[in-house]
Every structure is written in structure tokens, then in C-alpha cells.
Design an enzyme around this catalytic site. Structure first.
Site, PDB file in Angstrom:
ATOM      1  N   GLY A 107       0.827  -1.210   0.000  1.00 49.89           N
ATOM      2  CA  GLY A 107       0.000   0.000   0.000  1.00 49.89           C
ATOM      3  C   GLY A 107       0.858   1.256   0.000  1.00 49.89           C
TER       4      GLY A 107
ATOM      5  N   GLU B 179      10.505  -4.671   0.809  1.00 52.83           N
ATOM      6  CA  GLU B 179       9.908  -5.410   1.929  1.00 52.83           C
ATOM      7  C   GLU B 179      10.050  -6.917   1.712  1.00 52.83           C
ATOM      8  OE1 GLU B 179       6.530  -2.111   3.211  1.00 52.83           O
ATOM      9  OE2 GLU B 179       5.953  -3.720   1.870  1.00 52.83           O
TER      10      GLU B 179
HETATM   11  C1  5RP Z   1       3.993  -0.540   2.626  1.00 49.91           C
HETATM   12  C2  5RP Z   1       3.250  -1.667   3.252  1.00 49.91           C
HETATM   13  C3  5RP Z   1       2.624  -1.418   4.574  1.00 49.91           C
HETATM   14  O1  5RP Z   1       3.070  -2.388   5.467  1.00 49.91           O
HETATM   15  C4  5RP Z   1       1.141  -1.519   4.443  1.00 49.91           C
HETATM   16  O2  5RP Z   1       0.712  -0.610   3.433  1.00 49.91           O
HETATM   17  C5  5RP Z   1       0.431  -1.194   5.755  1.00 49.91           C
HETATM   18  O3  5RP Z   1       0.569   0.164   6.052  1.00 49.91           O
HETATM   19  P1  5RP Z   1      -0.018   0.802   7.368  1.00 49.91           P
HETATM   20  O4  5RP Z   1       0.752   0.241   8.512  1.00 49.91           O
HETATM   21  O5  5RP Z   1       0.211   2.279   7.167  1.00 49.91           O
HETATM   22  O6  5RP Z   1      -1.484   0.460   7.436  1.00 49.91           O
HETATM   23  O7  5RP Z   1       3.149  -2.734   2.737  1.00 49.91           O
HETATM   24  O8  5RP Z   1       4.442  -0.854   1.349  1.00 49.91           O
END
Ligand code: 5RP
Length: 219
Positions: free
Chosen positions: A96, A103
Site C-alpha cells: 500500500g 519489503e
Molecule cells: C507498505 C506496506 C505497509 O506495510 C502496508 O501498506 C500497511 O501500512 P499501514 O501500517 O500504514 O497500514 O506494505 O508498502
């Protein structure tokens, strides 16, 4: 408890998994940011970190925490990161924040992956959250056509966004992911795809889920 309080609670709980004298893998996003702030409180106990994004590296350095290049590190004991969705098997959708490639690399280099998330992220069937795919820019149209042909859904270009690796993101909407491992494999085989946001072939080791009744540990 608010969503942010739940994120903070799981970030605190993740500290229990950090062993003294080790390198910690650090994820990206708002939940990971809470974790970085907690990690700062025990920074003298760890040897340093490897970050999954430029943004997390900056936040770590801002706390005076050492950030190593992955190539200079032989082992990461634990990787701590959030997720956009998780099922009960700890298969995840991530990306996201657009950091999915680094990651997945840091997760792959780590012995354990502790996923931290608030309860809104636990789902029965993944795919309501659009699945992020990092793509080499020149392959954008080719990859979009192949995605529709091979798994369905509606790939949408993430406008105005470039990853830390200089690539684009296609977010695939309207998927119902019944077999996450198979879909991850199919997407891995599309030429031009750098990384897809499914973490199912290598799922999380532990999910720390923030709920109104406290932190639940799912393994
Ligand atoms: C970023 C990610 C994050 O872990 C994922 O979007 C969750 O984000 P948040 O902790 O802000 O809800 O994969 O690339």
C-alpha cells in the site's frame, strides 16, 4: 481504542521479539513507524537495522539508529512490518505504501517475520485491498494485459508514484484471491513484473493483531 492506538499496541508488543545484539529488519508504513519509535527506546540493545524503504531509513536515522545496507549484513534475526490484508494463514497483501519489493527482499533475508496490524486488516478472502504490483515502466501495458488474461481484476496505474527502485505500481482491483500462493507464482512469472504484493509463498511467522480486547498473537 482508536486504530492508531491498536497500531501502537502491536508495535510495542513486537519489541518482545527483538533479541539483544541482533540486526532488525524494519518495514514501511504507519504501523512500522510506530514500531520504529518503540525500537528507538531499546536502540542501545541492538546492533542496527536494515530498512525496507528510504522513508523508514530516514526515520530510523532520525532516532540515531544505525541503518545497514543489506549487502553488508549476513543475517537478520527478525523483520517487523505491517500489512494491508492478512488471512488466518498469515498470507499477506503488502505494498500500500509502495515499498513491496524491498519489503519482500528484507523479509526473505530474515529468519522471522513479525507482522503487526490492527484488526481491520484480518480478512477471510484477500483482494478487497487492491493488489500492488511493481512493474518496469516500459512493460506497463504488457503486464496489465497479462494480469487481466491470467488472473483477472482491473489493473490501475498508481498515478504520480515512483518506487524507491524507479519503477511504477499497478494496483489490481476487484480480485478475490482464493489461492494466494498460486496467484503469487503466476504473477512472479509475468515478464516485466518486479514484485507482486502477495506474501504467501513465504508468509509471516507471527501476526500481532491489535483488537479492542488487546493484542492477539496468531501463528
Ligand atoms: C507498505 C506496506 C505497509 O506495510 C502496508 O501498506 C500497511 O501500512 P499501514 O501500517 O500504514 O497500514 O506494505 O508498502
Amino acid at each position: 481504542m482508536t486504530q492508531d492506538e491498536m497500531k501502537q499496541a502491536v508495535a510495542k508488543a513486537a519489541i518482545e521479539y527483538i533479541e539483544a545484539g541482533t540486526i532488525v529488519g524494519v518495514g514501511t508504513g504507519s504501523t512500522a513507524n510506530f514500531f520504529i519509535d518503540e525500537l528507538a527506546k531499546i536502540k542501545h540493545k541492538i546492533d542496527g537495522t536494515v530498512a525496507s524503504s528510504e522513508a523508514s531509513a530516514e526515520r530510523l536515522k532520525g532516532h540515531g539508529i544505525e541503518v545497514f545496507d543489506l549487502n553488508s549484513v549476513s543475517e537478520i534475526a527478525v523483520y517487523v512490518d505491517g500489512a494491508d490484508e492478512s488471512n488466518k494463514f498469515l498470507h499477506l497483501i503488502k505494498g500500500g505504501g509502495g515499498a513491496l519489493t524491498r519489503e519482500k527482499i528484507v523479509a526473505a533475508a530474515s529468519k522471522k517475520f513479525i507482522c503487526i496490524a490492527d484488526e481491520s486488516k484480518l480478512v477471510d478472502v484477500m483482494g478487497k485491498f487492491p493488489l500492488p504490483i511493481e512493474v518496469i515502466p516500459m512493460a506497463r501495458s504488457l503486464v496489465a494485459r497479462e494480469i487481466i488474461k491470467q488472473i483477472g481484476g482491473e489493473p490501475v496505474l498508481r498515478e504520480g508514484f515512483t518506487t524507491d527502485n524507479g519503477n511504477i505500481i499497478l494496483d489490481v482491483h476487484n480480485l478475490e484471491i482464493m489461492e494466494p500462493t498460486r496467484i503469487e507464482q503466476i504473477l512472479n512469472n509475468i515478464t516485466g513484473v518486479v514484485t507482486n504484493g502477495l506474501f504467501a509463498i513465504k508468509p509471516a511467522t507471527v501476526l500481532l493483531l491489535g483488537t479492542q480486547d488487546g493484542v492477539k498473537t496468531i501463528t
